[in-house]
Design a protein around this motif. Structure first.
Motif, PDB file in Angstrom:
ATOM      1  N   GLY A  40       0.847  -1.192   0.000  1.00  0.00           N
ATOM      2  CA  GLY A  40       0.000   0.000   0.000  1.00  0.00           C
ATOM      3  C   GLY A  40       0.875   1.231   0.000  1.00  0.00           C
ATOM      4  O   GLY A  40       2.000   1.201  -0.467  1.00  0.00           O
ATOM      5  N   GLY A  41       0.375   2.288   0.555  1.00  0.00           N
ATOM      6  CA  GLY A  41       1.152   3.519   0.600  1.00  0.00           C
ATOM      7  C   GLY A  41       0.405   4.579   1.381  1.00  0.00           C
ATOM      8  O   GLY A  41      -0.721   4.359   1.832  1.00  0.00           O
ATOM      9  N   ALA A  42       1.046   5.711   1.543  1.00  0.00           N
ATOM     10  CA  ALA A  42       0.410   6.822   2.243  1.00  0.00           C
ATOM     11  C   ALA A  42      -0.768   7.330   1.415  1.00  0.00           C
ATOM     12  O   ALA A  42      -0.697   7.364   0.179  1.00  0.00           O
ATOM     13  CB  ALA A  42       1.429   7.935   2.472  1.00  0.00           C
ATOM     14  N   SER A  43      -1.845   7.689   2.082  1.00  0.00           N
ATOM     15  CA  SER A  43      -3.033   8.192   1.382  1.00  0.00           C
ATOM     16  C   SER A  43      -2.665   9.326   0.449  1.00  0.00           C
ATOM     17  O   SER A  43      -1.950  10.251   0.834  1.00  0.00           O
ATOM     18  CB  SER A  43      -4.064   8.685   2.395  1.00  0.00           C
ATOM     19  OG  SER A  43      -4.534   7.618   3.162  1.00  0.00           O
ATOM     20  N   VAL A  48       5.746  -0.642 -15.482  1.00  0.00           N
ATOM     21  CA  VAL A  48       5.546  -0.025 -14.182  1.00  0.00           C
ATOM     22  C   VAL A  48       4.077   0.347 -14.046  1.00  0.00           C
ATOM     23  O   VAL A  48       3.541   1.113 -14.860  1.00  0.00           O
ATOM     24  CB  VAL A  48       6.420   1.247 -14.010  1.00  0.00           C
ATOM     25  CG1 VAL A  48       6.187   1.868 -12.653  1.00  0.00           C
ATOM     26  CG2 VAL A  48       7.878   0.922 -14.218  1.00  0.00           C
ATOM     27  N   ALA A  49       3.442  -0.220 -13.041  1.00  0.00           N
ATOM     28  CA  ALA A  49       2.044   0.076 -12.753  1.00  0.00           C
ATOM     29  C   ALA A  49       2.007   1.043 -11.579  1.00  0.00           C
ATOM     30  O   ALA A  49       2.571   0.766 -10.519  1.00  0.00           O
ATOM     31  CB  ALA A  49       1.295  -1.200 -12.407  1.00  0.00           C
ATOM     32  N   THR A  50       1.393   2.199 -11.782  1.00  0.00           N
ATOM     33  CA  THR A  50       1.338   3.221 -10.736  1.00  0.00           C
ATOM     34  C   THR A  50      -0.107   3.478 -10.351  1.00  0.00           C
ATOM     35  O   THR A  50      -0.974   3.621 -11.200  1.00  0.00           O
ATOM     36  CB  THR A  50       1.983   4.528 -11.234  1.00  0.00           C
ATOM     37  OG1 THR A  50       3.313   4.254 -11.669  1.00  0.00           O
ATOM     38  CG2 THR A  50       2.013   5.583 -10.146  1.00  0.00           C
ATOM     39  N   TYR A  51      -0.355   3.509  -9.043  1.00  0.00           N
ATOM     40  CA  TYR A  51      -1.669   3.860  -8.534  1.00  0.00           C
ATOM     41  C   TYR A  51      -1.501   4.761  -7.333  1.00  0.00           C
ATOM     42  O   TYR A  51      -0.416   4.870  -6.764  1.00  0.00           O
ATOM     43  CB  TYR A  51      -2.485   2.598  -8.184  1.00  0.00           C
ATOM     44  CG  TYR A  51      -2.000   1.842  -6.979  1.00  0.00           C
ATOM     45  CD1 TYR A  51      -2.501   2.110  -5.705  1.00  0.00           C
ATOM     46  CD2 TYR A  51      -1.030   0.846  -7.095  1.00  0.00           C
ATOM     47  CE1 TYR A  51      -2.061   1.416  -4.601  1.00  0.00           C
ATOM     48  CE2 TYR A  51      -0.596   0.149  -5.997  1.00  0.00           C
ATOM     49  CZ  TYR A  51      -1.114   0.442  -4.748  1.00  0.00           C
ATOM     50  OH  TYR A  51      -0.663  -0.251  -3.648  1.00  0.00           O
ATOM     51  N   THR A  52      -2.573   5.442  -6.958  1.00  0.00           N
ATOM     52  CA  THR A  52      -2.550   6.312  -5.788  1.00  0.00           C
ATOM     53  C   THR A  52      -3.376   5.666  -4.690  1.00  0.00           C
ATOM     54  O   THR A  52      -4.533   5.316  -4.898  1.00  0.00           O
ATOM     55  CB  THR A  52      -3.112   7.703  -6.143  1.00  0.00           C
ATOM     56  OG1 THR A  52      -2.286   8.269  -7.168  1.00  0.00           O
ATOM     57  CG2 THR A  52      -3.104   8.629  -4.936  1.00  0.00           C
ATOM     58  N   ALA A  53      -2.746   5.505  -3.534  1.00  0.00           N
ATOM     59  CA  ALA A  53      -3.432   4.901  -2.397  1.00  0.00           C
ATOM     60  C   ALA A  53      -4.599   5.789  -1.969  1.00  0.00           C
ATOM     61  O   ALA A  53      -4.435   6.998  -1.827  1.00  0.00           O
ATOM     62  CB  ALA A  53      -2.453   4.704  -1.237  1.00  0.00           C
ATOM     63  N   PRO A  54      -5.791   5.198  -1.793  1.00  0.00           N
ATOM     64  CA  PRO A  54      -6.954   6.005  -1.409  1.00  0.00           C
ATOM     65  C   PRO A  54      -6.857   6.486   0.040  1.00  0.00           C
ATOM     66  O   PRO A  54      -6.129   5.917   0.852  1.00  0.00           O
ATOM     67  CB  PRO A  54      -8.124   5.031  -1.580  1.00  0.00           C
ATOM     68  CG  PRO A  54      -7.521   3.685  -1.423  1.00  0.00           C
ATOM     69  CD  PRO A  54      -6.114   3.791  -1.938  1.00  0.00           C
TER      70      PRO A  54
END
Length: 85
Positions: free
Chosen positions: A22-25, A77-83
């Protein structure tokens, strides 16, 4: 069979990277996809239609938008933004 790898097979492709944790919101997170053929041979050129689906851990019915970039060497590279939580 020739030494050249065949077409990508989703069953043998690998995905690695910090995106699994995951990652920071609101922060972008990357996953790295390595394309491999049905025998597990790494594909060393790009141009394939790689699709990645990310599902929110806390809400499995929520799919997160993903952008896939082609490195033209069999890696994507697949990039997404953590909700926001």
């Amino acid at each position: 069979r020739s030494e050249s790898p065949g077409p990508p097979d989703p069953r043998t492709c690998t995905v690695t990277g910090p995106g699994f944790a995951g990652g920071a919101s609101g922060a972008p997170v990357n996953l790295f996809v390595t394309a491999k053929d049905e025998d597990g041979n790494r594909i060393k050129e790009g141009g394939d239609d790689v699709q990645v689906r990310v599902v929110c851990k806390d809400n499995p019915s929520l799919f997160i938008d993903v952008t896939v970039g082609d490195r033209e060497n069999g890696m994507y590279v697949a990039t997404y933004t953590a909700p926001a939580k």
